[in-house]
Design an enzyme around this catalytic site. Structure first.
Site, mmCIF file in Angstrom:
data_model
loop_
_atom_site.group_PDB
_atom_site.id
_atom_site.type_symbol
_atom_site.label_atom_id
_atom_site.label_comp_id
_atom_site.label_asym_id
_atom_site.label_seq_id
_atom_site.Cartn_x
_atom_site.Cartn_y
_atom_site.Cartn_z
ATOM 1 N N ILE A 169 0.863 -1.175 0.000
ATOM 2 C CA ILE A 169 0.000 0.000 0.000
ATOM 3 C C ILE A 169 0.903 1.230 0.000
ATOM 4 C CG2 ILE A 169 -2.052 -1.036 1.021
ATOM 5 C CD1 ILE A 169 -1.239 -0.074 3.717
ATOM 6 N N ASP A 170 0.383 2.325 -0.535
ATOM 7 C CA ASP A 170 1.201 3.525 -0.720
ATOM 8 C C ASP A 170 1.706 4.090 0.609
ATOM 9 O OD1 ASP A 170 0.718 3.385 -3.443
ATOM 10 O OD2 ASP A 170 -1.052 4.669 -3.322
ATOM 11 N N LYS A 171 2.784 4.848 0.533
ATOM 12 C CA LYS A 171 3.411 5.461 1.708
ATOM 13 C C LYS A 171 2.397 6.209 2.571
ATOM 14 C CE LYS A 171 6.606 9.205 2.920
ATOM 15 N NZ LYS A 171 7.526 10.251 2.394
ATOM 16 N N ARG A 268 -6.920 5.524 -6.367
ATOM 17 C CA ARG A 268 -6.676 6.942 -6.641
ATOM 18 C C ARG A 268 -6.920 7.265 -8.113
ATOM 19 N NH1 ARG A 268 -0.764 7.481 -4.067
ATOM 20 N NH2 ARG A 268 -1.024 9.675 -4.618
#
Length: 350
Positions: A169-171, A268
């Site tokens: 998962i993204d930062k 997103r």
């Protein structure tokens, strides 16, 4: 430990109810640890006529074909107990065994970084990743990542590719992800992801008012100009996101999104494509959008929210050893929960 919960109920309480029935990941059996690997695989007629090096690369896809050839020639990978050449043609009845001491698969260094552990046993680790933690070392982030923390918490993960990671998962996205502690668990979880039977629910806040839920089925690939971004484009990889509206505000919407696939920036990009980008997403939106007539409280809350409003809240999977269906849930991160409260008070729908 977080206040996240786990349960073994067969049907999760949610609006999607899409947790698929899953067969065992494959017909591997093993007595493996992360360091010493001992795997077995029984071929069937679907492998008839194929070269053994091709078959091995299919069966044990976490290893390169060249590495498997080396193990075959060294006697670590046997066919019916015998050493064979890589060009050996299978008749579909062979029994493969792989017995080898694994080498380190990562150059990352262990670091004593606290982990928010939701669940752990000998096979898997469920982490509630906090905002700002990068999952894997890369350019600009050589340390301080989840991988560095995993190597300290479970040193044998050094012998697993990607330290046992099977998804990311993204930062600046918070929430749940699963990590394998053995190669067999990594095989199983990777296959579950490929079969789309890992259940992943995200909570998000978007700009604009979304009327109803639906499904976004649009391919995603790297943006042709801005290489930091992904985009919905012909020729991209299949990407499917199901979503439900959970709460409407005057200028924003809280949704739950369920991933059928797991492309980079999928949620997103898909909501940007719909015309409802995620609140706070600096990559796809840029500057924060303040609604006309917004109160000072709302304005401060929006400007103070420094990331995309996205949280991986639910994770369902089949345990790689026991076959048990498991469901985990993590509460919203503090900043996300605070933002929702402000929206409820300062941006109520008419």
């Amino acid at each position: 430990m977080t206040s996240a919960q786990s349960s073994n109920s067969n049907v999760p309480e949610n609006d999607f109810n899409l947790l698929e029935d899953s067969e065992d990941a494959d017909n591997h059996t093993s007595a493996s640890t992360a360091t010493r690997l001992s795997l077995q695989f029984q071929l069937d007629e679907s492998y008839l006529g194929q070269r053994i090096d091709q078959v091995a690369a299919t069966v044990w896809s976490d290893f390169s074909r060249e590495k498997l050839k080396q193990w075959m020639q060294a006697g670590h990978l046997l066919v019916n107990g015998n050493i064979v050449k890589p060009k050996y043609k299978c008749d579909g009845s062979e029994h493969l065994t792989l017995d080898v001491e694994l080498e380190a698969q990562t150059t990352a260094q262990p670091e004593n970084i606290p982990l928010d552990i939701v669940y752990e046993d000998d096979d898997i680790l469920i982490i509630n990743k906090h905002v700002g933690m990068v999952v894997h070392p890369g350019a600009g982030n050589p340390n301080g990542t989840l991988v560095n923390a995993l190597l300290y918490h479970h040193p044998k993960s050094a012998e697993l590719s990607r330290a046992g990671l099977v998804h990311r998962i993204d930062k600046d996205t918070s929430g749940l992800l699963v990590v394998a502690k053995t190669l067999e668990a990594q095989f199983s979880l990777s296959k579950q992801l490929a079969k789309k039977s890992v259940y992943r629910i995200y909570d998000a806040i978007t700009y604009g008012t979304i009327i109803a839920g639906g499904t976004i089925d649009e391919p995603i690939k790297r943006h042709p100009v801005d290489r930091i971004k992904m985009a919905v484009l012909p020729g991209g990889r299949d990407a499917v996101t199901h979503y439900n509206v959970k709460e409407r505000f005057q200028n924003f919407t809280r949704v739950q999104a369920q991933l059928e696939t797991g492309r980079t920036h999928q949620i997103r990009v898909h909501f940007m494509y719909l015309g409802y980008p995620l609140l706070g997403d600096s990559v796809y939106v840029g500057r924060i959008r303040i609604p006309a007539g917004a109160s000072e409280t709302l304005t401060e809350a929006l400007r103070g929210f420094k990331r995309q409003a996205l949280h991986a809240s639910k994770l369902g999977l089949v345990h790689p050893r026991t076959g048990e269906e498991m469901m985990f849930e993590a509460p919203w991160a503090e900043d996300f929960a605070a933002l929702v409260e402000v929206l409820r008070k300062e941006n109520k729908a008419y």
